[in-house]
Scaffold this active site. Sequence first.
Site, mmCIF file in Angstrom:
data_model
loop_
_atom_site.group_PDB
_atom_site.id
_atom_site.type_symbol
_atom_site.label_atom_id
_atom_site.label_comp_id
_atom_site.label_asym_id
_atom_site.label_seq_id
_atom_site.Cartn_x
_atom_site.Cartn_y
_atom_site.Cartn_z
ATOM 1 C CG ASN A 1 -5.347 6.286 -0.997
ATOM 2 O OD1 ASN A 1 -6.406 6.548 -1.552
ATOM 3 N ND2 ASN A 1 -4.758 5.119 -1.135
ATOM 4 C CG ASP B 1 -7.563 5.032 -3.933
ATOM 5 O OD1 ASP B 1 -7.104 5.676 -4.877
ATOM 6 O OD2 ASP B 1 -6.986 4.047 -3.426
ATOM 7 C CG HIS B 2 -11.846 6.663 0.724
ATOM 8 N ND1 HIS B 2 -12.552 5.484 0.705
ATOM 9 C CD2 HIS B 2 -10.762 6.434 1.489
ATOM 10 C CE1 HIS B 2 -11.913 4.585 1.431
ATOM 11 N NE2 HIS B 2 -10.828 5.132 1.909
ATOM 12 C CG HIS C 1 -4.930 0.791 -5.442
ATOM 13 N ND1 HIS C 1 -5.180 -0.043 -4.374
ATOM 14 C CD2 HIS C 1 -4.525 -0.026 -6.454
ATOM 15 C CE1 HIS C 1 -4.932 -1.295 -4.723
ATOM 16 N NE2 HIS C 1 -4.546 -1.311 -5.985
ATOM 17 N NE ARG D 1 -8.685 -1.888 -4.236
ATOM 18 C CZ ARG D 1 -8.333 -3.053 -3.695
ATOM 19 N NH1 ARG D 1 -8.515 -4.184 -4.346
ATOM 20 N NH2 ARG D 1 -7.836 -3.103 -2.487
ATOM 21 N NE ARG E 1 -12.672 -2.609 -4.930
ATOM 22 C CZ ARG E 1 -12.322 -3.450 -3.979
ATOM 23 N NH1 ARG E 1 -12.198 -3.028 -2.742
ATOM 24 N NH2 ARG E 1 -12.092 -4.712 -4.236
ATOM 25 C CD GLU F 1 -1.719 2.395 -2.865
ATOM 26 O OE1 GLU F 1 -2.685 1.616 -2.933
ATOM 27 O OE2 GLU F 1 -1.464 3.062 -1.860
ATOM 28 C CB THR G 1 -8.922 -1.559 2.301
ATOM 29 O OG1 THR G 1 -7.740 -0.780 2.077
ATOM 30 C CG2 THR G 1 -8.872 -2.140 3.705
ATOM 31 C CB THR G 2 -4.206 -3.086 0.410
ATOM 32 O OG1 THR G 2 -4.631 -2.150 -0.580
ATOM 33 C CG2 THR G 2 -3.129 -3.968 -0.150
ATOM 34 C CD GLU H 1 2.742 2.854 1.877
ATOM 35 O OE1 GLU H 1 3.097 3.469 0.846
ATOM 36 O OE2 GLU H 1 1.568 2.842 2.293
ATOM 37 C CG HIS I 1 -3.702 -0.315 5.296
ATOM 38 N ND1 HIS I 1 -4.757 -0.701 6.077
ATOM 39 C CD2 HIS I 1 -4.087 -0.503 4.012
ATOM 40 C CE1 HIS I 1 -5.721 -1.126 5.298
ATOM 41 N NE2 HIS I 1 -5.367 -1.017 4.041
ATOM 42 N N GLY I 2 -4.485 2.358 7.607
ATOM 43 C CA GLY I 2 -5.241 2.433 8.855
ATOM 44 C C GLY I 2 -4.802 3.548 9.796
ATOM 45 N N GLY J 1 -5.109 7.704 3.859
ATOM 46 C CA GLY J 1 -6.293 7.982 3.053
ATOM 47 C C GLY J 1 -7.562 8.116 3.856
ATOM 48 C CG HIS J 2 -11.098 5.235 5.763
ATOM 49 N ND1 HIS J 2 -11.494 5.356 7.073
ATOM 50 C CD2 HIS J 2 -12.203 4.923 5.053
ATOM 51 C CE1 HIS J 2 -12.781 5.106 7.154
ATOM 52 N NE2 HIS J 2 -13.237 4.837 5.939
HETATM 53 N N1 PXP Z 1 -0.799 2.622 1.595
HETATM 54 C C1 PXP Z 1 -1.206 1.603 0.793
HETATM 55 C C2 PXP Z 1 -0.169 0.822 0.075
HETATM 56 C C3 PXP Z 1 -2.585 1.313 0.634
HETATM 57 O O1 PXP Z 1 -2.968 0.301 -0.170
HETATM 58 C C4 PXP Z 1 -3.531 2.109 1.315
HETATM 59 C C5 PXP Z 1 -4.993 1.828 1.161
HETATM 60 O O2 PXP Z 1 -5.419 2.017 -0.119
HETATM 61 C C6 PXP Z 1 -3.053 3.168 2.102
HETATM 62 C C7 PXP Z 1 -1.692 3.384 2.253
HETATM 63 C C8 PXP Z 1 -3.999 4.083 2.822
HETATM 64 O O3 PXP Z 1 -4.671 3.388 3.819
HETATM 65 P P1 PXP Z 1 -5.839 4.105 4.629
HETATM 66 O O4 PXP Z 1 -6.887 4.497 3.642
HETATM 67 O O5 PXP Z 1 -6.287 3.068 5.588
HETATM 68 O O6 PXP Z 1 -5.220 5.316 5.293
#
Ligand code: PXP
Length: 239
Positions: A7, A9-10, A43, A45, A49, A70, A100-101, A151, A192-193, A214-215
């Site tokens: 991901n 997005d950052h 994503h 949004r 953002r 996304e 975040t989501t 997911e 996520h996370g 992502g993060h």
């Molecule tokens: N999967 C989905 C569906 C998400 O919305 C996100 C966050 O945008 C991620 C994965 C990635 O999460 P993270 O940035 O915490 O790794």
Amino acid sequence: MKRLGINIDHVATIRNARGSFHPDPLTIAKHVTKCGAHSVTIHLREDRRHIKDIDVIKICKDKKIITNLEISLNKKIINIALKNKPNFICIVPEKRKEVTTEGGLNLIKNKKKIKEIISLFNKKNIRTSLFIDPTLKDIKISKELNSSCVELHTGKISNLVKENKNYKNEYLKIKKCSKLGVQLGIEVHAGHGLDYKTTAILSKIKEITEFNIGHFIIGESLTHGLKKTIKAFKKITNK
Ligand code: PXP
């Protein structure tokens, strides 16, 4: 082999901080693909953002990049996705004020709407996925809705692991959901996370075939670079 989606997005967040052009999400999407990422997640949004419409257009147009877009249930966003034809879509819940989501989709409340959206993308041969909390009920509903994939939201287990708390119950929930998903013919992904530790733990579940991260990857790359970080994650996911 488990797939790794990144991901980015950052990257757009950093670019937007200066209201300028650098770093460019398309350049990074190409770079992570070269470094071995199987797909690139962005994503779009509703508040734009981070990723902007122009990023979606440019990234989806480059057919060397496998794009996972996304999207929320918003009609305008869905139309943008249909127009730009990413390889994959993942439907996610979206709240304006969240950082975040925060959780998975409310499948019961949005059943009809989600079924219609999935049908639109299935007709275009675009892989569909639903971002859900790890519950057996949501796996069963995802099947009813004809989603190719789910997911599983891994935010809870990631927090437990980071806080050195007992994560066994959450792990077992994810494992049971993954098994049921595969039994029902649904591809199971996780995201996520996630960091190195949580990804290593969840990689033991053979039914999970894709991680979307992502993060942590972007953060870790500040020290080690994207190439090394992606290589390290691929080693963990395919141990
Ligand atoms: N999967 C989905 C569906 C998400 O919305 C996100 C966050 O945008 C991620 C994965 C990635 O999460 P993270 O940035 O915490 O790794």
